[in-house]
Design an enzyme around this catalytic site. Structure first.
Site, PDB file in Angstrom:
ATOM      1  N   LYS A  65      60.486 -83.526 169.897  1.00 65.09           N
ATOM      2  CA  LYS A  65      59.753 -84.733 169.511  1.00 65.09           C
ATOM      3  C   LYS A  65      60.532 -86.018 169.789  1.00 65.09           C
ATOM      4  CE  LYS A  65      56.864 -82.579 165.973  1.00 65.09           C
ATOM      5  NZ  LYS A  65      56.353 -82.669 164.589  1.00 65.09           N
ATOM      6  N   ASP A 105      52.028 -87.532 163.300  1.00 65.41           N
ATOM      7  CA  ASP A 105      52.658 -86.886 162.142  1.00 65.41           C
ATOM      8  C   ASP A 105      52.727 -87.836 160.952  1.00 65.41           C
ATOM      9  OD1 ASP A 105      53.103 -84.375 163.233  1.00 65.41           O
ATOM     10  OD2 ASP A 105      55.129 -84.842 163.918  1.00 65.41           O
TER      11      ASP A 105
END
Length: 250
Positions: A65, A105
């Site tokens: 990520k 997220d």
């Protein structure tokens, strides 16, 4: 041509993302498919995309990520602030591949925690310092909570080590979130090393892991009376937002 979406990371076999999206596609008659793709190294990303012209959107999971930001053409401001991307639009205009990165997220954590928080729960402890942990920290900031990150190898003075986590500190941090892989895959039988005896019914404990449904971290917290929640709702929220982004950019 059928559109293809994919989750990239290592490992990816635990993920429920393919089930979620393929059920969505089937139920709405969408000509698309979602696959899981394990990549040993992100240097393989663009060659893989070039050889798979139907891929138009990606999700990114651990451990990529943060690193994936180096491979993108454009990063959304919030994702840039967080320093982590979990959603990518693959633009193929004019025969060129351009990658646009976003972070869903953060919204996933916000919507998961918000209904559970009490006014007393102001201080959070986030286990981990990777991309998921940075997204959690940004979500807590949005929710008006302060947070402290914990690492096995602290690289900055404001980050704690696990040896710093005394019972007194745990008792003061009424929100504790595991943003590490400890508790899934090969680490299923493990849990973060914190003084669980200091957890109380006033604590809210979240694990970003959703498979298994209850990690050893959550089990230990629940047995101390804490409110616990896993990462499934977060997954569903961030997936919904990813779908909006892919379609907005289509």
């Amino acid at each position: 041509m059928q559109r293809i979406y994919a989750l990239i990371g290592k490992p990816v076999g635990h993920s429920l993302s393919a089930d979620y999206f393929n059920d969505l596609f089937d139920s709405q008659g969408i000509d698309a498919r979602y696959i899981l793709q394990e990549l040993d190294d992100l240097s393989a990303l663009r060659p893989w995309l070039e050889s798979n012209p139907a891929i138009v959107g990606l999700n990114v999971t651990s451990p990529y990520k943060v690193e994936v930001c180096n491979y993108l053409d454009h990063i959304d401001p919030e994702a840039k602030y967080v320093g982590a991307v979990n959603t990518i639009v693959v633009d193929r205009t004019d025969g060129r591949i351009r990658l646009f990165g976003y972070n869903t997220d953060v919204q996933g954590v916000v919507e998961t925690l918000q209904p559970l928080l009490t006014s007393e729960q102001q201080h959070a402890l986030v286990l981990g310092t990777g991309g998921a942990a940075q997204a959690v920290a940004q979500a807590l900031k949005r929710l008006g909570r302060d947070c402290t990150l914990v690492s096995r190898d602290p690289q900055a003075p404001h980050i704690l080590s696990y040896s710093d986590l005394t019972p007194e500190l745990i008792a003061d941090k009424w929100i504790i979130i595991n943003a590490t892989p400890v508790g899934m895959g090969a680490l299923t039988m493990e849990r973060p090393q914190i003084p669980y005896e200091a957890i109380t019914p006033e604590h809210l404990c979240m694990d970003l892991i959703y498979n298994p449904e209850e990690t050893r971290f959550l089990k230990a917290c629940r047995e101390q009376g804490a409110t616990t929640i896993n990462g499934l709702k977060m997954l569903l929220v961030q997936a919904r937002y990813a779908w909006h982004i892919w379609n907005r950019q289509a």
